[in-house]
Motif scaffolding. Structure first.
Motif, mmCIF file in Angstrom:
data_model
loop_
_atom_site.group_PDB
_atom_site.id
_atom_site.type_symbol
_atom_site.label_atom_id
_atom_site.label_comp_id
_atom_site.label_asym_id
_atom_site.label_seq_id
_atom_site.Cartn_x
_atom_site.Cartn_y
_atom_site.Cartn_z
ATOM 1 N N SER A 130 0.831 -1.206 0.000
ATOM 2 C CA SER A 130 0.000 0.000 0.000
ATOM 3 C C SER A 130 0.864 1.254 0.000
ATOM 4 O O SER A 130 0.539 2.244 -0.677
ATOM 5 C CB SER A 130 -0.946 -0.006 1.197
ATOM 6 N N TYR A 168 -7.874 3.695 -8.521
ATOM 7 C CA TYR A 168 -7.360 2.767 -7.513
ATOM 8 C C TYR A 168 -8.396 1.701 -7.187
ATOM 9 O O TYR A 168 -9.571 1.808 -7.545
ATOM 10 C CB TYR A 168 -6.994 3.522 -6.237
ATOM 11 N N THR A 169 -7.937 0.676 -6.489
ATOM 12 C CA THR A 169 -8.812 -0.307 -5.870
ATOM 13 C C THR A 169 -8.327 -0.529 -4.442
ATOM 14 O O THR A 169 -7.192 -0.207 -4.103
ATOM 15 C CB THR A 169 -8.799 -1.660 -6.612
ATOM 16 N N GLY A 170 -9.196 -1.104 -3.606
ATOM 17 C CA GLY A 170 -8.784 -1.528 -2.271
ATOM 18 C C GLY A 170 -8.765 -0.419 -1.239
ATOM 19 O O GLY A 170 -9.016 0.760 -1.541
ATOM 20 N N TYR A 171 -8.422 -0.837 -0.031
ATOM 21 C CA TYR A 171 -8.478 0.037 1.143
ATOM 22 C C TYR A 171 -7.448 -0.445 2.143
ATOM 23 O O TYR A 171 -7.179 -1.647 2.254
ATOM 24 C CB TYR A 171 -9.893 -0.036 1.739
ATOM 25 N N SER A 172 -6.828 0.477 2.842
ATOM 26 C CA SER A 172 -5.824 0.143 3.853
ATOM 27 C C SER A 172 -4.694 -0.665 3.210
ATOM 28 O O SER A 172 -4.139 -0.249 2.203
ATOM 29 C CB SER A 172 -6.483 -0.607 5.018
ATOM 30 N N SER A 173 -4.379 -1.840 3.744
ATOM 31 C CA SER A 173 -3.254 -2.622 3.223
ATOM 32 C C SER A 173 -3.501 -3.142 1.807
ATOM 33 O O SER A 173 -2.565 -3.559 1.124
ATOM 34 C CB SER A 173 -2.956 -3.798 4.148
ATOM 35 N N LEU A 174 -4.749 -3.096 1.339
ATOM 36 C CA LEU A 174 -5.091 -3.594 0.002
ATOM 37 C C LEU A 174 -5.165 -2.478 -1.035
ATOM 38 O O LEU A 174 -5.523 -2.730 -2.187
ATOM 39 C CB LEU A 174 -6.426 -4.343 0.050
ATOM 40 N N PHE A 175 -4.822 -1.252 -0.640
ATOM 41 C CA PHE A 175 -4.859 -0.131 -1.577
ATOM 42 C C PHE A 175 -3.867 -0.351 -2.711
ATOM 43 O O PHE A 175 -2.698 -0.674 -2.481
ATOM 44 C CB PHE A 175 -4.525 1.174 -0.855
ATOM 45 N N ARG A 176 -4.358 -0.164 -3.969
ATOM 46 C CA ARG A 176 -3.508 -0.328 -5.141
ATOM 47 C C ARG A 176 -3.820 0.752 -6.178
ATOM 48 O O ARG A 176 -4.980 1.002 -6.508
ATOM 49 C CB ARG A 176 -3.726 -1.709 -5.791
ATOM 50 N N ASN A 199 2.199 1.803 -3.406
ATOM 51 C CA ASN A 199 1.169 2.282 -4.315
ATOM 52 C C ASN A 199 0.769 3.728 -4.036
ATOM 53 O O ASN A 199 0.333 4.430 -4.942
ATOM 54 C CB ASN A 199 -0.039 1.357 -4.270
ATOM 55 N N THR A 228 -4.209 1.831 -9.855
ATOM 56 C CA THR A 228 -4.577 1.029 -11.028
ATOM 57 C C THR A 228 -4.458 1.788 -12.342
ATOM 58 O O THR A 228 -4.839 1.258 -13.386
ATOM 59 C CB THR A 228 -6.008 0.465 -10.894
#
Length: 272
Positions: free
Chosen positions: A82, A216-224, A85, A226
């Motif tokens: 994250s 982007y996609t995701g949130y917190s540790s899954l933020f990416r 990113n 795109t």
């Protein structure tokens, strides 16, 4: 961009000196507006990227972090995708503006409700429970959506940044939730961290005109990150895009205490 900063600063003050919109510290309990061109914001963010701002007096003045050194350091101290990113969003922003410099404006306004018996000039006094119980003013129309992202809803809405009394929260540090993500996909928001100290309970900050550059996609540790995002919002008054973001200090893990009278007043008055 860095080499253009002295010229851009001179031009900025020439254009704003008669209107009171010039770049300055908008201190606590001091309502005011700063209007910046997107080109000047780009130069200021380049200074942040290269960690050129003095930081010795920022803590005593309750100003948030502004240089990027802590964001860079987090990649090595406790690497996470994250964080990488977040930096990809920032790099993409600079790539975009190097290809074509945006030409609009962004305003940063410190808003407050006066806590005294006599409201400050251009400020309303802080409404208490008695005011609201006696009010006969109807609520404005509103819609409720059970899905979707704040930044993707209807143009013309007021988008709320629920997070931290320090504008930007952990955007330039390790955090990566609602506020931090918004500051990565709209990096021009970071410029406000330079001159806006922390907010009290009777204050909020409205930012109008920022452009979105990343998807982007995701949130917190899954933020990416795109890829590229082309912001197609129309331009309104003062050459600003029709994006209105209201930053307010959200309570930390309030649970049931958020329903106590003083906290209900706090949130109702933010919207007032």
């Amino acid at each position: 961009m860095l080499l253009c900063l002295p010229f851009l600063i001179d031009l900025h003050y020439q254009n704003t000196q008669h209107y009171g919109y010039g770049l300055r510290i908008l201190g606590p309990q001091q309502p005011g507006v700063v209007l910046l061109s997107q080109e000047l914001i780009a130069a200021l963010l380049a200074c942040s990227l290269f960690c050129l701002f003095l930081i010795s007096d920022r803590g005593p003045r309750h100003l948030p972090t502004i240089n990027f050194d802590q964001l860079f350091a987090s990649l090595y101290e406790s690497y996470s995708e994250s964080q990488e990113n977040k930096l990809r969003c920032i790099v993409h922003y600079f790539q975009r503006i190097c290809l074509q410099m945006p030409t609009r404006s962004v305003s940063f306004e410190r808003k407050l409700l006066s806590l005294g018996h006599q409201p400050l000039q251009s400020c309303l006094s802080y409404p208490y429970a008695d005011f609201w119980t006696k009010s006969t003013i109807p609520l404005c129309p509103f819609q409720v959506h059970s899905s979707g992202l704040i930044e993707d809803h209807a143009i013309g809405t007021l988008e709320v940044d629920f997070e931290n009394k320090y504008l930007g929260g952990g955007a330039l540090n390790r955090d990566c939730v609602q506020e931090e993500i918004r500051f990565m996909i709209n990096p021009e928001l970071i410029a406000g961290m330079l001159f806006l100290p922390s907010m009290a309970d009777n204050e909020s900050i409205e930012i109008v005109g920022v452009e979105r550059f990343s998807d982007y996609t995701g949130y917190s540790s899954l933020f990416r990150f795109t890829g590229d995002y082309v912001d197609k919002r129309n331009v309104g008054s003062l050459g600003r895009r029709k994006t209105r973001i209201l930053a307010m200090d959200a309570l930390c893990s309030p649970r049931m205490k958020q329903y106590k009278l003083n906290y209900l007043l706090r949130y109702v008055n933010f919207w007032f």
